[in-house]
Design an enzyme around this catalytic site. Structure first.
Site, PDB file in Angstrom:
ATOM      1  CE  LYS A  81       8.622   8.236   1.358  1.00 39.96           C
ATOM      2  NZ  LYS A  81       7.906   7.037   1.862  1.00 39.96           N
ATOM      3  CB  SER A 156       5.457   8.528   4.642  1.00 39.41           C
ATOM      4  OG  SER A 156       6.121   7.456   4.004  1.00 39.41           O
ATOM      5  CB  SER A 180       4.401   4.975   2.903  1.00 39.72           C
ATOM      6  OG  SER A 180       4.259   5.467   4.196  1.00 39.72           O
TER       7      SER A 180
END
Ligand code: GLN
Length: 497
Positions: A81, A156, A180
């Site tokens: 990420k 997310s 997330s």
């Protein structure tokens, strides 16, 4: 139609590399080809790190050629990420304010991945600064759910989930502050675990809500997930909240089926009107699988859980407002060049650099911390957090683990919830309490709804119970056959060898 071959797991690929059947460089080349072929539809990656990944793959092949034993998962491509630092590679956090920010050091997880020789192929899309549940708050692109590209992958860490679920890479890291990783895992038929707070170092993870954030892995099987957590977990002198307990052999624990397991079903999450009926049916199915292994069930109550979302959005935004104060145009990233004085340098940089949701949260958090309101909001939210923690402690006096949904519904359409932040916030009702309590939560695939969309459920345990969660997850994976799930279109592409 010919049956698609089962794609390899991360552990299979590693074994083939160790035995010399497959070269790490060939696998990496295939991975970049897959990314080129697939990611145009998915938009999971923000940028790639070809040179760095190539160097690691060469190192692996040299080690094999000289007969050295490889560390766990060596040679397996992984995506990170874009809020986790890799030295020399951009960390944008999907924000304009960090558009050209190049990480000056490695996160501790990156150092560990490098020591284990996993080629880091690139950085994935996210909601800006990890604030969101659908990946639609990115300043750069909209990632798609590989099971239905008109739908969100969840957020997310949506980019990381999407690249694993479309067979571009077998492994990825995300961060989980309120769900997330577990939510996108559920929306994309993946396994994802938010470890106990402090189990994985946060050094080099861009801070959102520091008392809640944990770097968390994604994989397509329980064992791949367990192996990856084993690689990244452990004490770190660079993170004062890192736990010093020894890291158990999670992989070995996968093969120890749970005995006389007592499972609790969370009353408040099961009775909720908003729970999609297919998800209820998937829970019943998982109960049957576990009963087949001798598990017993009882209903437990977490009486304060209905206040979790409200308390989280005070605590998380308060911490975010303080963590994001550092983006002032002086030290990092974007600088508003036209500003005439220091005041306007701050305000214009922040006005131009942050997106709507980030601004909303900074305002909310700043308000909650402001003098005169601190006790009424932040102080009260912390008290509620403590009560939620106690609810879990009481529950774990009666049962070993809890089984509950990961989300009240399956993946929703792109655009469906963007206009209504409160609806978006409620997506995390089942994941947020876990971060508030600091306990581990594992999300696993538990079937598909009537539209063919993945359903994910969660296993929750007391602090440090990751091993139990892996053992139960493996038992469920074997019983359900929901292992290495991929949409048909992506089975032929990617790292299948
Ligand atoms: N959706 C939650 C939020 O927006 C959780 C995000 C996360 O876990 N990073 O805060």
């Amino acid at each position: 139609m010919t049956a698609s071959p089962a794609p390899s797991t991360a552990l299979d690929l590693h074994k083939q590399i160790q035995s010399g059947q497959l070269s790490a460089q060939a696998l990496l080349e295939q991975t970049f080809n897959a990314i080129k072929a697939v990611d145009g539809d998915i938009d999971g990656f923000l940028h790639l790190a070809e040179n760095q990944a190539q160097q690691t793959a060469e190192q692996v092949d040299q080690a094999v050629a000289t007969g050295q034993p490889l560390p766990l998962l060596a040679g397996v491509p992984i995506a990170l990420k874009d809020n986790i630092h890799v030295q020399g590679v951009r960390s944008t956090c999907a924000s304009r304010i960090l558009e050209n920010f190049v990480a000056p050091f490695d996160a501790t997880v990156t150092t560990k991945l490098n020591a284990h020789m996993l080629p880091i192929v690139g950085k994935t899309n996210l909601d800006e600064f990890a604030m969101g549940s659908s990946c639609e708050n990115s300043a750069y692109k909209l990632s798609k759910n590989p099971w239905d590209t008109s739908r969100v992958p969840g957020g997310s860490s949506g980019g990381s989930a999407a690249v694993v679920a479309s067979n571009q890479v077998p492994l990825a890291l995300g961060s989980d502050t309120g769900g997330s990783v577990r939510l996108p895992a559920a929306f994309c038929a993946l396994y994802g675990i938010k470890p106990t707070y402090g189990r994985v170092s946060r050094y080099g993870l861009v801070a959102y809500g520091s008392s809640l954030d944990q770097i968390s892995p994604f994989a397509r099987t329980t064992k791949d997930l367990a192996a990856l957590l084993k690689v990244i977990a452990g004490f770190d002198p660079m993170d004062s909240t890192a736990l010093s307990d020894e890291v158990p052999d999670y992989l070995a624990l996968c093969d120890q089926p749970p005995k006389q397991l007592k499972v609790g079903l969370v009353k408040e999450l099961m009775d909720s009107d908003g729970l999609q009926p297919d998800i209820k049916a998937a829970i019943d199915q998982s109960i049957q699988h576990l009963e087949g292994l001798g598990a017993t069930f009882q209903t437990v109550s977490l009486p304060h859980i209905n206040y979790a979302v409200a308390s989280y959005y005070i605590v998380a935004t308060a911490e975010a407002s303080s963590n994001l104060a550092r983006y002032d145009g002086v030290r990092y990233g974007l600088r508003a060049e036209e500003a005439q004085d220091i005041y306007h340098l701050f305000t214009q940089t922040r006005e131009q650099g942050f997106g709507t949701e980030v601004k909303r949260r900074i305002m909310l958090g700043t308000f909650a911390l402001s003098s005169g309101y601190y006790d009424a909001y932040y102080g009260k939210a912390q008290k509620v957090r403590q009560l939620i923690r106690q609810d879990f402690e009481t529950a774990f006096e009666q049962v070993d683990i809890l089984l509950c949904p990961a989300a009240p519904f399956t993946a929703f359409k792109l655009g469906e919830k963007v206009a209504d932040p409160v609806q978006m916030y409620l997506t995390d009702i089942a994941t947020i309490p876990v971060n508030l309590a600091g306990i581990p939560g594992l999300s696993f695939p538990a079937g598909f709804d009537s539209s063919g969309l993945p359903i994910g459920l969660q296993l929750l345990g007391p602090h440090g119970a990751e091993g139990t969660l892996f053992s139960v997850s493996q038992a469920l994976e074997t019983a359900s056959g929901l292992s290495n799930c991929l949409p048909d279109v992506y089975k032929q592409q990617g790292v299948a060898v």
